[in-house]
Design a protein around this motif. Structure first.
Motif, PDB file in Angstrom:
ATOM      1  N   LEU A 133      -8.510  15.942   5.762  1.00 52.92           N
ATOM      2  CA  LEU A 133      -7.172  16.074   5.197  1.00 52.92           C
ATOM      3  C   LEU A 133      -6.987  15.017   4.114  1.00 52.92           C
ATOM      4  O   LEU A 133      -7.142  13.828   4.367  1.00 52.92           O
ATOM      5  CB  LEU A 133      -6.125  15.876   6.298  1.00 52.92           C
ATOM      6  N   GLU A 134      -6.670  15.477   2.894  1.00 50.45           N
ATOM      7  CA  GLU A 134      -6.478  14.524   1.799  1.00 50.45           C
ATOM      8  C   GLU A 134      -5.010  14.110   1.697  1.00 50.45           C
ATOM      9  O   GLU A 134      -4.119  14.964   1.741  1.00 50.45           O
ATOM     10  CB  GLU A 134      -6.918  15.146   0.472  1.00 50.45           C
ATOM     11  N   ILE A 135      -4.797  12.826   1.580  1.00 48.15           N
ATOM     12  CA  ILE A 135      -3.447  12.300   1.402  1.00 48.15           C
ATOM     13  C   ILE A 135      -3.479  11.316   0.238  1.00 48.15           C
ATOM     14  O   ILE A 135      -4.372  10.461   0.158  1.00 48.15           O
ATOM     15  CB  ILE A 135      -2.939  11.584   2.673  1.00 48.15           C
ATOM     16  N   ARG A 136      -2.503  11.503  -0.681  1.00 42.40           N
ATOM     17  CA  ARG A 136      -2.458  10.622  -1.851  1.00 42.40           C
ATOM     18  C   ARG A 136      -1.562   9.415  -1.535  1.00 42.40           C
ATOM     19  O   ARG A 136      -0.416   9.597  -1.115  1.00 42.40           O
ATOM     20  CB  ARG A 136      -1.891  11.406  -3.033  1.00 42.40           C
ATOM     21  N   ALA A 137      -2.089   8.229  -1.705  1.00 38.90           N
ATOM     22  CA  ALA A 137      -1.307   7.011  -1.472  1.00 38.90           C
ATOM     23  C   ALA A 137      -1.152   6.297  -2.799  1.00 38.90           C
ATOM     24  O   ALA A 137      -2.137   5.855  -3.390  1.00 38.90           O
ATOM     25  CB  ALA A 137      -2.007   6.107  -0.464  1.00 38.90           C
ATOM     26  N   THR A 138       0.096   6.232  -3.299  1.00 36.67           N
ATOM     27  CA  THR A 138       0.326   5.611  -4.593  1.00 36.67           C
ATOM     28  C   THR A 138       1.064   4.295  -4.397  1.00 36.67           C
ATOM     29  O   THR A 138       2.157   4.262  -3.841  1.00 36.67           O
ATOM     30  CB  THR A 138       1.153   6.538  -5.499  1.00 36.67           C
ATOM     31  N   GLY A 139       0.451   3.219  -4.856  1.00 38.23           N
ATOM     32  CA  GLY A 139       1.084   1.916  -4.753  1.00 38.23           C
ATOM     33  C   GLY A 139       1.853   1.615  -6.022  1.00 38.23           C
ATOM     34  O   GLY A 139       1.443   1.992  -7.109  1.00 38.23           O
ATOM     35  N   TRP A 161       4.781   1.857  -1.067  1.00 38.51           N
ATOM     36  CA  TRP A 161       3.728   2.861  -1.040  1.00 38.51           C
ATOM     37  C   TRP A 161       4.380   4.242  -0.947  1.00 38.51           C
ATOM     38  O   TRP A 161       5.331   4.438  -0.189  1.00 38.51           O
ATOM     39  CB  TRP A 161       2.828   2.673   0.183  1.00 38.51           C
ATOM     40  N   GLN A 162       3.849   5.198  -1.721  1.00 40.40           N
ATOM     41  CA  GLN A 162       4.346   6.561  -1.611  1.00 40.40           C
ATOM     42  C   GLN A 162       3.199   7.462  -1.185  1.00 40.40           C
ATOM     43  O   GLN A 162       2.093   7.391  -1.729  1.00 40.40           O
ATOM     44  CB  GLN A 162       4.926   7.002  -2.944  1.00 40.40           C
ATOM     45  N   ALA A 200      -6.358   6.541  -3.012  1.00 38.32           N
ATOM     46  CA  ALA A 200      -5.512   5.407  -3.367  1.00 38.32           C
ATOM     47  C   ALA A 200      -5.379   5.287  -4.878  1.00 38.32           C
ATOM     48  O   ALA A 200      -6.383   5.242  -5.600  1.00 38.32           O
ATOM     49  CB  ALA A 200      -6.093   4.125  -2.780  1.00 38.32           C
ATOM     50  N   GLU A 201      -4.122   5.266  -5.345  1.00 37.85           N
ATOM     51  CA  GLU A 201      -3.855   5.140  -6.777  1.00 37.85           C
ATOM     52  C   GLU A 201      -2.734   4.130  -6.984  1.00 37.85           C
ATOM     53  O   GLU A 201      -2.039   3.768  -6.039  1.00 37.85           O
ATOM     54  CB  GLU A 201      -3.451   6.499  -7.369  1.00 37.85           C
ATOM     55  N   SER A 202      -2.577   3.691  -8.235  1.00 42.49           N
ATOM     56  CA  SER A 202      -1.512   2.737  -8.512  1.00 42.49           C
ATOM     57  C   SER A 202      -0.796   3.099  -9.796  1.00 42.49           C
ATOM     58  O   SER A 202      -1.395   3.638 -10.726  1.00 42.49           O
ATOM     59  CB  SER A 202      -2.092   1.328  -8.628  1.00 42.49           C
ATOM     60  N   GLU A 203       0.495   2.794  -9.832  1.00 41.77           N
ATOM     61  CA  GLU A 203       1.274   3.071 -11.041  1.00 41.77           C
ATOM     62  C   GLU A 203       1.390   1.852 -11.937  1.00 41.77           C
ATOM     63  O   GLU A 203       1.794   1.965 -13.087  1.00 41.77           O
ATOM     64  CB  GLU A 203       2.691   3.534 -10.664  1.00 41.77           C
ATOM     65  N   ASP A 204       1.112   0.670 -11.398  1.00 41.93           N
ATOM     66  CA  ASP A 204       1.306  -0.518 -12.226  1.00 41.93           C
ATOM     67  C   ASP A 204       0.148  -1.518 -12.144  1.00 41.93           C
ATOM     68  O   ASP A 204      -0.673  -1.566 -13.038  1.00 41.93           O
ATOM     69  CB  ASP A 204       2.644  -1.203 -11.871  1.00 41.93           C
ATOM     70  N   VAL A 205       0.083  -2.270 -11.075  1.00 40.70           N
ATOM     71  CA  VAL A 205      -0.966  -3.298 -10.971  1.00 40.70           C
ATOM     72  C   VAL A 205      -1.890  -2.931  -9.813  1.00 40.70           C
ATOM     73  O   VAL A 205      -1.710  -1.904  -9.166  1.00 40.70           O
ATOM     74  CB  VAL A 205      -0.352  -4.696 -10.742  1.00 40.70           C
ATOM     75  N   ILE A 206      -2.877  -3.774  -9.553  1.00 40.63           N
ATOM     76  CA  ILE A 206      -3.803  -3.484  -8.467  1.00 40.63           C
ATOM     77  C   ILE A 206      -3.157  -3.803  -7.119  1.00 40.63           C
ATOM     78  O   ILE A 206      -2.629  -4.895  -6.917  1.00 40.63           O
ATOM     79  CB  ILE A 206      -5.110  -4.299  -8.620  1.00 40.63           C
ATOM     80  N   HIS A 207      -3.149  -2.815  -6.250  1.00 44.98           N
ATOM     81  CA  HIS A 207      -2.713  -3.009  -4.872  1.00 44.98           C
ATOM     82  C   HIS A 207      -3.914  -2.718  -3.980  1.00 44.98           C
ATOM     83  O   HIS A 207      -4.961  -2.307  -4.457  1.00 44.98           O
ATOM     84  CB  HIS A 207      -1.572  -2.046  -4.519  1.00 44.98           C
ATOM     85  N   SER A 223      -8.951   6.697  -9.085  1.00 39.59           N
ATOM     86  CA  SER A 223      -8.694   7.180  -7.729  1.00 39.59           C
ATOM     87  C   SER A 223      -9.799   6.706  -6.798  1.00 39.59           C
ATOM     88  O   SER A 223     -10.948   7.091  -6.962  1.00 39.59           O
ATOM     89  CB  SER A 223      -8.652   8.713  -7.710  1.00 39.59           C
ATOM     90  N   ASN A 224      -9.442   5.874  -5.870  1.00 35.51           N
ATOM     91  CA  ASN A 224     -10.420   5.412  -4.881  1.00 35.51           C
ATOM     92  C   ASN A 224     -10.201   6.151  -3.578  1.00 35.51           C
ATOM     93  O   ASN A 224      -9.068   6.391  -3.177  1.00 35.51           O
ATOM     94  CB  ASN A 224     -10.272   3.909  -4.637  1.00 35.51           C
ATOM     95  N   ARG A 225     -11.292   6.511  -2.930  1.00 34.48           N
ATOM     96  CA  ARG A 225     -11.183   7.278  -1.699  1.00 34.48           C
ATOM     97  C   ARG A 225     -11.615   6.464  -0.489  1.00 34.48           C
ATOM     98  O   ARG A 225     -12.574   5.715  -0.559  1.00 34.48           O
ATOM     99  CB  ARG A 225     -12.028   8.550  -1.796  1.00 34.48           C
ATOM    100  N   LEU A 226     -10.888   6.670   0.590  1.00 33.07           N
ATOM    101  CA  LEU A 226     -11.165   5.928   1.815  1.00 33.07           C
ATOM    102  C   LEU A 226     -10.891   6.835   3.002  1.00 33.07           C
ATOM    103  O   LEU A 226      -9.886   7.541   3.028  1.00 33.07           O
ATOM    104  CB  LEU A 226     -10.247   4.702   1.904  1.00 33.07           C
ATOM    105  N   ARG A 227     -11.798   6.841   3.967  1.00 34.14           N
ATOM    106  CA  ARG A 227     -11.575   7.678   5.144  1.00 34.14           C
ATOM    107  C   ARG A 227     -11.098   6.844   6.320  1.00 34.14           C
ATOM    108  O   ARG A 227     -11.657   5.792   6.602  1.00 34.14           O
ATOM    109  CB  ARG A 227     -12.855   8.408   5.514  1.00 34.14           C
ATOM    110  N   ILE A 228     -10.067   7.335   6.974  1.00 35.81           N
ATOM    111  CA  ILE A 228      -9.580   6.674   8.189  1.00 35.81           C
ATOM    112  C   ILE A 228      -9.402   7.743   9.257  1.00 35.81           C
ATOM    113  O   ILE A 228      -9.397   8.945   8.962  1.00 35.81           O
ATOM    114  CB  ILE A 228      -8.250   5.922   7.967  1.00 35.81           C
ATOM    115  N   ARG A 229      -9.259   7.301  10.483  1.00 36.27           N
ATOM    116  CA  ARG A 229      -9.115   8.244  11.573  1.00 36.27           C
ATOM    117  C   ARG A 229      -8.469   7.533  12.753  1.00 36.27           C
ATOM    118  O   ARG A 229      -8.891   6.452  13.143  1.00 36.27           O
ATOM    119  CB  ARG A 229     -10.493   8.763  11.969  1.00 36.27           C
ATOM    120  N   ALA A 230      -7.404   8.132  13.284  1.00 37.73           N
ATOM    121  CA  ALA A 230      -6.760   7.594  14.484  1.00 37.73           C
ATOM    122  C   ALA A 230      -7.137   8.501  15.641  1.00 37.73           C
ATOM    123  O   ALA A 230      -6.914   9.711  15.579  1.00 37.73           O
ATOM    124  CB  ALA A 230      -5.246   7.555  14.306  1.00 37.73           C
ATOM    125  N   ASP A 231      -7.733   7.941  16.673  1.00 40.70           N
ATOM    126  CA  ASP A 231      -8.127   8.774  17.811  1.00 40.70           C
ATOM    127  C   ASP A 231      -6.931   9.134  18.674  1.00 40.70           C
ATOM    128  O   ASP A 231      -6.907  10.199  19.286  1.00 40.70           O
ATOM    129  CB  ASP A 231      -9.180   8.035  18.649  1.00 40.70           C
TER     130      ASP A 231
END
Ligand SMILES: [Cu+2]
Lengths: 189, 114
Positions: free
Chosen positions: A73-79, A84-85, A113-120, A138-146
């Motif tokens: 599942l892809e989710i866009r996280a914009t800092g 965070w959005q 993970a993306e940013s609108e202004d500076v590095i987060h 766009s940097n990609r990172l995989r996470i998983r909550a069991d």
């Protein structure tokens, strides 16, 4: 993992206290042997074990956890300064969520993970992942909550005066509740 | 430049250089797509490039150790203590082990996300 760290902490601190408080403790072992035992024999197996555990987890998230790429599942996280959005490109009718990330439990999630202004930097310590959000990239990172539950997240790259307050919460929901929660049809607090 | 304390960390400076090179090449290769095709032994060009870089790094660190040891024997007569010389040697040996341990992943770990 917690109990392992507890055991090691007790061992190291116990040895230290014994050396300080118990008369003549440890004199029977030569200095060189203390250095070799405490500096190599104790930490090397621990660090090797942790490293290979991390390798195995990484390989699991990249490959083993999914048989098809679209099961992720892809989710866009914009800092942006300083929030965070989160948006869900594959879930139609889902609004943008601010400082609250909903994920399904037991499914691998790919954060873009993306940013609108500076590095987060996107970081949820309990879910293991951390990645920089760089403007124009766009940097990609995989996470998983069991397990379903709430997990704290924070920006971990200094980004200005509001940096310390740039926190968010991750809520992992049961698979069957997830879609309703994301589209706003499900009451939660 | 020949300050003894700088020579103590020299082997790990070479290690850091190798790390930087491997990391930058891996990131660039993934984004450009060098991991996508197989050129030999079912391995991608990116994997071959990374393996070559790691081997070069390892040779450079072993070379550093050899250079330090030769230098130690040359200067031993002029110095009042050989303690730092021993430290340099041990640090360089440590750097060789950590290179083999840290960089071995280029042979078998997944290089890029799907
Ligand atoms: Cu930030």
């Amino acid at each position: 993992m917690l109990w392992g760290s507890f055991a090691l902490f007790t061992l190291v601190l116990g040895l230290f206290l014994a050396a300080v408080l118990v008369p003549r403790f440890g004199r029977g072992v030569s200095q060189t042997r203390w250095i070799i035992l405490g500096g190599l024999v104790l930490p090397l197996p621990v660090l090797t074990g942790l490293t290979f555990y991390a390798f195995a987890e990484g390989e699991f998230l990249l490959k083993g956890a999914v048989s098809e790429a679209d099961e992720v599942l892809e989710i866009r996280a914009t800092g942006r300064m300083w929030q965070w959005q989160f948006s869900y490109p594959s879930v139609s009718g889902s609004p943008v969520h601010t400082d609250l990330l909903h994920i399904p439990a037991g499914r691998t999630v790919e954060i873009i993970a993306e940013s609108e202004d500076v590095i987060h930097s996107f970081w949820v310590p309990r879910l293991g992942g951390k990645i920089d959000a760089v403007p124009g990239h766009s940097n990609r990172l995989r996470i998983r909550a069991d397990q379903p539950g709430r997990y704290g997240g924070i920006c971990s790259e200094y980004c200005g005066t509001g940096h310390a307050g740039m926190q968010f919460e991750v809520q992992a929901h049961r698979q069957e509740d997830f879609r309703e929660v994301v589209t706003g049809g499900f009451r939660h607090d | 430049m020949r300050h003894p304390l700088l020579l103590v960390i020299l082997a790990f400076v070479v290690w850091s250089g190798t790390f930087l090179l491997v990391y930058a090449t891996q990131a660039t290769g993934c984004s450009v797509g060098w991991h996508n095709d197989e050129i030999a032994f079912w391995r991608s060009p990116l994997r071959f490039i990374l393996i070559v870089l790691v081997i070069i790094g390892l040779v450079a660190i072993v070379g550093t150790l050899a250079w330090l040891r030769r230098r130690n024997t040359l200067t031993a007569a002029l110095e009042t203590s050989t303690f730092l010389d021993d430290v340099k040697t041990y640090v360089a040996i440590g750097a060789i082990f950590s290179s083999a341990f840290c960089f071995a992943g280029v042979f078998w770990l997944t290089l890029c996300p799907l």
